[in-house]
Design a protein around this motif. Structure first.
Motif, PDB file in Angstrom:
ATOM      1  N   ALA A 101       0.973  -1.110  -0.143  1.00 58.36           N
ATOM      2  CA  ALA A 101       0.140  -0.138  -0.067  1.00 58.36           C
ATOM      3  C   ALA A 101       1.000   1.097   0.035  1.00 58.36           C
ATOM      4  CB  ALA A 101      -0.976  -0.024   1.190  1.00 58.36           C
ATOM      5  N   PRO A 102       0.172   2.328  -0.494  1.00 57.00           N
ATOM      6  CA  PRO A 102       1.020   3.534  -0.416  1.00 57.00           C
ATOM      7  C   PRO A 102       1.319   4.183   0.823  1.00 57.00           C
ATOM      8  CG  PRO A 102      -1.215   4.041  -1.020  1.00 57.00           C
ATOM      9  CD  PRO A 102      -0.909   2.622  -0.982  1.00 57.00           C
ATOM     10  N   LEU A 103       2.527   4.585   1.116  1.00 60.68           N
ATOM     11  CA  LEU A 103       3.198   5.460   2.232  1.00 60.68           C
ATOM     12  C   LEU A 103       2.424   6.672   2.563  1.00 60.68           C
ATOM     13  CD1 LEU A 103       4.678   4.850   4.860  1.00 60.68           C
ATOM     14  CD2 LEU A 103       6.784   6.123   3.440  1.00 60.68           C
ATOM     15  N   GLY A 104       1.860   7.343   1.380  1.00 60.81           N
ATOM     16  CA  GLY A 104       1.140   8.604   1.741  1.00 60.81           C
ATOM     17  C   GLY A 104       2.400   9.669   1.198  1.00 60.81           C
ATOM     18  N   VAL A 105       3.362   9.470   0.688  1.00 58.79           N
ATOM     19  CA  VAL A 105       4.434  10.527   0.672  1.00 58.79           C
ATOM     20  C   VAL A 105       3.828  11.626  -0.478  1.00 58.79           C
ATOM     21  CG1 VAL A 105       6.584  11.097  -0.190  1.00 58.79           C
ATOM     22  CG2 VAL A 105       6.406   9.009   1.048  1.00 58.79           C
ATOM     23  N   GLY A 106       3.812  12.748  -0.223  1.00 58.94           N
ATOM     24  CA  GLY A 106       3.107  13.786  -0.909  1.00 58.94           C
ATOM     25  C   GLY A 106       1.764  14.522  -0.369  1.00 58.94           C
ATOM     26  N   ARG A 107       1.131  13.579   0.382  1.00 58.41           N
ATOM     27  CA  ARG A 107      -0.100  13.640   1.064  1.00 58.41           C
ATOM     28  C   ARG A 107      -1.119  13.838   0.246  1.00 58.41           C
ATOM     29  NH1 ARG A 107      -1.062  17.561   4.353  1.00 58.41           N
ATOM     30  NH2 ARG A 107      -1.768  16.070   6.030  1.00 58.41           N
ATOM     31  N   HIS A 108      -1.189  13.358  -0.971  1.00 55.86           N
ATOM     32  CA  HIS A 108      -2.454  13.528  -1.795  1.00 55.86           C
ATOM     33  C   HIS A 108      -3.315  12.786  -0.745  1.00 55.86           C
ATOM     34  CE1 HIS A 108      -5.326  12.266  -4.684  1.00 55.86           C
ATOM     35  NE2 HIS A 108      -4.722  13.070  -5.462  1.00 55.86           N
ATOM     36  N   VAL A 109      -4.800  13.182  -0.809  1.00 53.41           N
ATOM     37  CA  VAL A 109      -5.662  12.827   0.052  1.00 53.41           C
ATOM     38  C   VAL A 109      -6.028  11.260  -0.252  1.00 53.41           C
ATOM     39  CG1 VAL A 109      -6.383  14.981   0.729  1.00 53.41           C
ATOM     40  CG2 VAL A 109      -7.499  13.961  -1.268  1.00 53.41           C
ATOM     41  N   ASP A 110      -6.018  11.091  -1.286  1.00 55.52           N
ATOM     42  CA  ASP A 110      -6.562   9.482  -1.744  1.00 55.52           C
ATOM     43  C   ASP A 110      -5.547   8.450  -1.138  1.00 55.52           C
ATOM     44  OD1 ASP A 110      -8.813  10.011  -2.785  1.00 55.52           O
ATOM     45  OD2 ASP A 110      -8.248  10.040  -4.912  1.00 55.52           O
ATOM     46  N   HIS A 111      -3.961   8.791  -1.478  1.00 62.24           N
ATOM     47  CA  HIS A 111      -2.963   8.237  -0.958  1.00 62.24           C
ATOM     48  C   HIS A 111      -3.056   8.065   0.594  1.00 62.24           C
ATOM     49  CE1 HIS A 111      -0.352   8.050  -4.539  1.00 62.24           C
ATOM     50  NE2 HIS A 111      -1.493   8.574  -4.852  1.00 62.24           N
ATOM     51  N   GLN A 112      -3.256   9.028   1.346  1.00 61.92           N
ATOM     52  CA  GLN A 112      -3.450   9.039   2.862  1.00 61.92           C
ATOM     53  C   GLN A 112      -4.383   8.147   3.180  1.00 61.92           C
ATOM     54  OE1 GLN A 112      -3.155  12.875   4.965  1.00 61.92           O
ATOM     55  NE2 GLN A 112      -3.146  13.877   3.097  1.00 61.92           N
ATOM     56  N   ILE A 113      -5.861   8.141   2.582  1.00 65.43           N
ATOM     57  CA  ILE A 113      -6.783   7.109   2.900  1.00 65.43           C
ATOM     58  C   ILE A 113      -6.214   5.712   2.583  1.00 65.43           C
ATOM     59  CG2 ILE A 113      -9.162   6.290   1.994  1.00 65.43           C
ATOM     60  CD1 ILE A 113      -9.536   9.685   1.374  1.00 65.43           C
ATOM     61  N   CYS A 114      -5.509   5.498   1.560  1.00 61.77           N
ATOM     62  CA  CYS A 114      -5.206   4.023   1.182  1.00 61.77           C
ATOM     63  C   CYS A 114      -4.134   3.625   2.295  1.00 61.77           C
ATOM     64  CB  CYS A 114      -4.657   4.131  -0.012  1.00 61.77           C
ATOM     65  SG  CYS A 114      -5.873   3.734  -1.479  1.00 61.77           S
ATOM     66  N   CYS A 115      -3.256   4.680   2.737  1.00 64.90           N
ATOM     67  CA  CYS A 115      -2.194   4.137   3.877  1.00 64.90           C
ATOM     68  C   CYS A 115      -2.933   3.799   5.213  1.00 64.90           C
ATOM     69  CB  CYS A 115      -1.237   5.455   4.029  1.00 64.90           C
ATOM     70  SG  CYS A 115      -0.107   4.949   5.389  1.00 64.90           S
ATOM     71  N   SER A 116      -3.973   4.707   5.482  1.00 66.39           N
ATOM     72  CA  SER A 116      -4.820   4.480   6.722  1.00 66.39           C
ATOM     73  C   SER A 116      -5.559   3.293   6.654  1.00 66.39           C
ATOM     74  CB  SER A 116      -5.703   5.719   7.108  1.00 66.39           C
ATOM     75  OG  SER A 116      -6.357   5.671   8.264  1.00 66.39           O
ATOM     76  N   ALA A 117      -6.006   2.814   5.470  1.00 67.02           N
ATOM     77  CA  ALA A 117      -6.716   1.522   5.453  1.00 67.02           C
ATOM     78  C   ALA A 117      -5.811   0.336   5.453  1.00 67.02           C
ATOM     79  CB  ALA A 117      -7.449   1.581   4.034  1.00 67.02           C
ATOM     80  N   ALA A 118      -4.672   0.417   4.956  1.00 68.81           N
ATOM     81  CA  ALA A 118      -3.741  -0.641   5.033  1.00 68.81           C
ATOM     82  C   ALA A 118      -3.235  -0.727   6.237  1.00 68.81           C
ATOM     83  CB  ALA A 118      -2.671  -0.453   3.948  1.00 68.81           C
ATOM     84  N   ASP A 119      -2.981   0.268   6.990  1.00 74.54           N
ATOM     85  CA  ASP A 119      -2.474   0.229   8.419  1.00 74.54           C
ATOM     86  C   ASP A 119      -3.460  -0.330   9.380  1.00 74.54           C
ATOM     87  OD1 ASP A 119      -0.765   1.376  10.669  1.00 74.54           O
ATOM     88  OD2 ASP A 119      -2.541   2.646  11.137  1.00 74.54           O
ATOM     89  N   ARG A 120      -4.671  -0.291   9.137  1.00 66.21           N
ATOM     90  CA  ARG A 120      -5.848  -1.103   9.965  1.00 66.21           C
ATOM     91  C   ARG A 120      -5.325  -2.448   9.945  1.00 66.21           C
ATOM     92  NH1 ARG A 120     -10.954   1.296  11.066  1.00 66.21           N
ATOM     93  NH2 ARG A 120     -10.984   3.459  10.294  1.00 66.21           N
ATOM     94  N   LEU A 121      -4.804  -3.139   8.924  1.00 64.20           N
ATOM     95  CA  LEU A 121      -4.636  -4.555   8.654  1.00 64.20           C
ATOM     96  C   LEU A 121      -3.213  -4.733   9.321  1.00 64.20           C
ATOM     97  CD1 LEU A 121      -6.882  -4.232   6.395  1.00 64.20           C
ATOM     98  CD2 LEU A 121      -5.535  -6.032   5.388  1.00 64.20           C
ATOM     99  N   ALA A 122      -2.222  -3.780   9.184  1.00 63.56           N
ATOM    100  CA  ALA A 122      -0.939  -3.855   9.761  1.00 63.56           C
ATOM    101  C   ALA A 122      -1.079  -3.969  11.187  1.00 63.56           C
ATOM    102  CB  ALA A 122      -0.089  -2.746   9.350  1.00 63.56           C
ATOM    103  N   GLN A 123      -1.914  -3.201  11.521  1.00 65.52           N
ATOM    104  CA  GLN A 123      -2.066  -3.314  13.261  1.00 65.52           C
ATOM    105  C   GLN A 123      -2.743  -4.489  13.597  1.00 65.52           C
ATOM    106  OE1 GLN A 123      -0.874  -0.913  15.101  1.00 65.52           O
ATOM    107  NE2 GLN A 123      -0.493   0.337  13.247  1.00 65.52           N
TER     108      GLN A 123
END
Length: 269
Positions: free
Chosen positions: A154-176
């Motif tokens: 999943a994207p780390l969200g470098v650059g802070r595009h909102v869609d990349h931030q959202i995908c990073c947060s979604a994947a982090d739910r699984l990482a946790q």
């Protein structure tokens, strides 16, 4: 191959890439995907924001400007259709399968527009979008249930595009939940000085890097896949030659002490 349903996902998949938009996986991970496919592993690329807005949804001037800039027709439905065709061609080049979710790209969301300009597109995720990461995480969990041996990227969200931030947060739910997730460096945003470090500081999580060498890919396979995104190459790179050189320059910069070694880097926590 384009998948029509999650029911087509099975335990044979070993790698699942979540890309916010058509092209993100090829830009950031194309070499890794190609290597995985060349070694006989089955790869799936899932596009989170792969759908068109509902029919009749008015487009903001900003959204219309982006469609015109990219030469993607006259409306959002036509633009998404053209981008889907690009994605299918690119992933075929890499040997990966494609699955598109129906969420609309950020400039198409909201009435009035949730993200009406470029500044807002690379700013804070708006309250009306706060539930999107949970919805995307549910899809990722369904994928994990069907392909439990697959690594998720999943994207780390470098650059802070909102869609990349959202995908990073979604994947982090699984990482946790201790599900294996590797976060890739969002290219080309990561090439901006301090962008990677800024994002890592913002997340405030201790991260470990993982390197994948892509130096020996045959015939510039990654760059050939990126070229299939014809609407984006002029926007991101101006020319094909500049695209090929900048892709190689960044991949070579990750381990400068080893000239000629090209790397794609991932982060885990």
């Amino acid at each position: 191959m384009k998948l029509a349903s999650l029911d087509q996902v099975d335990q044979n998949y070993r790698h699942i890439y979540l890309q916010p938009h058509f092209d993100d996986a090829a830009l950031s991970c194309g070499g890794t995907i190609a290597l995985q496919k060349l070694t006989g592993q089955k790869v799936l690329v899932v596009t989170a924001f792969g759908g068109a807005p509902a029919a009749g949804t008015p487009l903001s001037p900003f959204a219309r400007q982006l469609i015109a800039r990219d030469g993607l027709g006259t409306d959002a439905a036509e633009a998404v259709g053209m981008r889907q065709a690009e994605d299918e061609a690119a992933l075929t080049t890499l040997g990966a399968d494609a699955y598109w979710l129906d969420f609309a790209d950020a400039p198409y969301r909201g009435n009035p527009a949730t993200y009406p300009d470029n500044e807002s597109l690379f700013g804070q995720v708006q309250p009306s979008d706060q539930s999107l990461d949970e919805e995307i995480a549910k899809v990722l969990l369904q994928l994990h249930e069907r392909a439990s041996q697959a690594v998720i990227y999943a994207p780390l969200g470098v650059g802070r595009h909102v869609d990349h931030q959202i995908c990073c947060s979604a994947a982090d739910r699984l990482a946790q939940q201790k599900i294996t997730v590797k976060f890739y460096e969002d290219y080309p945003h990561v090439t901006r000085k301090g962008a990677l470090e800024g994002r890592q500081k913002e997340l405030g999580i201790a991260m470990e890097p993982e390197m994948v060498e892509i130096s020996n890919l045959p015939a510039q396979l990654k760059e050939d896949a990126i070229l299939r995104y014809r609407s984006q190459v002029p926007v991101l790179f101006q020319t094909e030659d500049k695209m090929r050189s900048t892709i190689k320059d960044y991949a070579s910069s990750i381990r400068r002490t080893y000239p000629g070694i090209q790397i794609e880097r991932y982060w885990t926590w």
